[in-house]
Design a protein around this motif. Structure first.
Motif, PDB file in Angstrom:
ATOM      1  N   SER A  91       0.827  -1.207   0.000  1.00  0.00           N
ATOM      2  CA  SER A  91       0.000   0.000   0.000  1.00  0.00           C
ATOM      3  C   SER A  91       0.863   1.259   0.000  1.00  0.00           C
ATOM      4  N   SER A 113     -11.833   4.505  -1.141  1.00  0.00           N
ATOM      5  CA  SER A 113     -12.764   3.414  -1.409  1.00  0.00           C
ATOM      6  C   SER A 113     -12.533   2.262  -0.430  1.00  0.00           C
ATOM      7  N   THR A 114     -11.485   2.366   0.380  1.00  0.00           N
ATOM      8  CA  THR A 114     -11.152   1.322   1.349  1.00  0.00           C
ATOM      9  C   THR A 114     -12.282   0.990   2.315  1.00  0.00           C
ATOM     10  N   PHE A 116     -15.409   1.012   1.999  1.00  0.00           N
ATOM     11  CA  PHE A 116     -16.419   0.213   1.324  1.00  0.00           C
ATOM     12  C   PHE A 116     -15.971  -1.238   1.232  1.00  0.00           C
ATOM     13  N   MET A 117     -14.699  -1.435   0.875  1.00  0.00           N
ATOM     14  CA  MET A 117     -14.159  -2.794   0.780  1.00  0.00           C
ATOM     15  C   MET A 117     -14.066  -3.448   2.158  1.00  0.00           C
ATOM     16  N   VAL A 118     -13.693  -2.655   3.171  1.00  0.00           N
ATOM     17  CA  VAL A 118     -13.614  -3.187   4.527  1.00  0.00           C
ATOM     18  C   VAL A 118     -14.983  -3.633   5.007  1.00  0.00           C
ATOM     19  N   ILE A 120     -17.389  -4.760   3.244  1.00  0.00           N
ATOM     20  CA  ILE A 120     -17.728  -6.017   2.566  1.00  0.00           C
ATOM     21  C   ILE A 120     -16.959  -7.182   3.191  1.00  0.00           C
ATOM     22  N   LEU A 121     -15.682  -6.962   3.502  1.00  0.00           N
ATOM     23  CA  LEU A 121     -14.826  -8.037   3.996  1.00  0.00           C
ATOM     24  C   LEU A 121     -15.019  -8.331   5.479  1.00  0.00           C
ATOM     25  N   VAL A 168      -6.790  -1.486  -2.278  1.00  0.00           N
ATOM     26  CA  VAL A 168      -7.040  -2.919  -2.066  1.00  0.00           C
ATOM     27  C   VAL A 168      -6.112  -3.458  -0.976  1.00  0.00           C
ATOM     28  N   ALA A 171      -7.208  -2.130   2.456  1.00  0.00           N
ATOM     29  CA  ALA A 171      -8.424  -2.749   2.984  1.00  0.00           C
ATOM     30  C   ALA A 171      -8.090  -4.068   3.690  1.00  0.00           C
ATOM     31  N   SER A 245     -15.178  -2.169  10.774  1.00  0.00           N
ATOM     32  CA  SER A 245     -16.280  -1.554  10.033  1.00  0.00           C
ATOM     33  C   SER A 245     -16.705  -0.234  10.655  1.00  0.00           C
ATOM     34  N   SER A 248     -13.248   2.291   9.830  1.00  0.00           N
ATOM     35  CA  SER A 248     -12.801   2.583   8.467  1.00  0.00           C
ATOM     36  C   SER A 248     -13.447   3.824   7.850  1.00  0.00           C
TER      37      SER A 248
END
Length: 305
Positions: A91, A113-114, A116-118, A120-121, A168, A171, A245, A248
């Motif tokens: 990163s 955008s991290t 959002f990915m966090v 989801i994960l 990516v 995240a 969550s 982030s």
């Protein structure tokens, strides 16, 4: 106050502490990014990354080392420590490369955008499921980022892909940081991060090294490591207090610092799109904080919100 009510209040307090630490961490990262962008115009990016890790490692070693902390090197998850450290290194490299071509606010807006990915994960990997209100707030914050970068309106610089790759990595870094918070101490995790980055980058340094052009450059090279070490320590401690969550979305506040430093240091004047997007991002973060303060005490600890 006893029983579940007391537990809920204590968890609520812990989450607010985590949010405060997260905001402090991203402010520190903004200083690191501004220095990295400046030095990246005066020396090879690989040198910037190597110096960032080496100086952070030396500075933290003076304070926290295996001699004063005998159990510092003891980790319950060595492979996870290595993986997390590799994600952070990736990163950092992608981010510093992007700074050579993009303004601070542009590069970081893509990095944001991290969350959002966090989100989801975090559910499948951590069991930290996100409720519909937080999904909406995260979505609004992400929309603010889209206002800043305006995909499809004039096109993006190819370096935006570097920021995307950094996002990516970051995240998954956030997720693994939360995982390790359950097993290892903050000092252990920070030590391994700096040790791994230094071990990987130092062999590269002789091939790209150029002496600092001024005393200021030398001071900034050391300061970059200090900001990096302190910021990631705050981040690690924050993940001990609150779920990934929850934390982030507050990285969005870094956009304020990035825009400020971009203007003061690099004379990058933010346009009206950047200011509008930043306002949306800030509003999203404030709403998340409001929800955290208002509803956590009345919602069961495991119930999504």
């Amino acid at each position: 106050m006893t029983g579940p009510a007391l537990d809920s209040v204590q968890e609520h307090r812990q989450r607010l502490i985590g949010i405060g630490l997260m905001c402090g961490a991203v402010a520190t990262f903004a200083c690191l990014d501004a220095i990295g962008k400046y030095l990246g115009t005066r020396m090879d990016v690989l040198q910037v990354v190597a110096v960032r890790y080496a100086s952070a490692f030396v500075l933290t070693l003076l304070i926290s080392n295996p001699i004063v902390r005998p159990g510092l090197l003891r980790t319950a998850k060595p492979l996870l420590q290595i993986g997390r450290s590799a994600l952070l290194l990736g990163s950092t490299f992608f981010n510093f490369m992007a700074f050579r071509y993009l303004q601070l606010d542009e590069a970081l807006a893509i990095l944001f955008s991290t969350p959002f990915m966090v989100a989801i994960l975090a559910g499948p990997m951590l069991g930290e499921w996100v409720g519909w209100r937080r999904w909406i707030a995260i979505g609004v914050g992400f929309a603010g980022v889209m206002v800043v970068i305006r995909p499809g309106f004039g096109g993006l610089h190819w370096a935006a892909m570097l920021s995307g790759a950094s996002a990516v990595c970051y995240a998954f870094y956030g997720i693994t940081t939360r995982m390790l918070a359950r097993y290892d101490s903050s000092q252990t995790t920070l030590f391994y991060s700096n040790l791994f980055g230094t071990a990987i980058m130092l062999p590269v340094l002789p091939f790209v090294w150029t002496p600092p052009r001024s005393v200021l450059d030398g001071v900034l090279m050391v300061a970059m490591g200090a900001f990096g070490a302190f910021g990631h320590y705050l981040l690690i401690v924050a993940h001990r207090h609150a779920p990934a969550s929850v934390l982030s979305p507050f990285m969005y506040t870094q956009l304020i610092w990035a825009t400020t430093f971009g203007y003061l240091v690099f004379a990058n004047v933010p346009n009206h799109w950047t200011l509008t997007g930043a306002a949306i991002v800030i509003g999203s973060g404030l709403y998340l904080l409001h929800r955290e303060r208002r509803t956590h005490g009345t919602v069961a600890p495991n119930e999504p919100r």
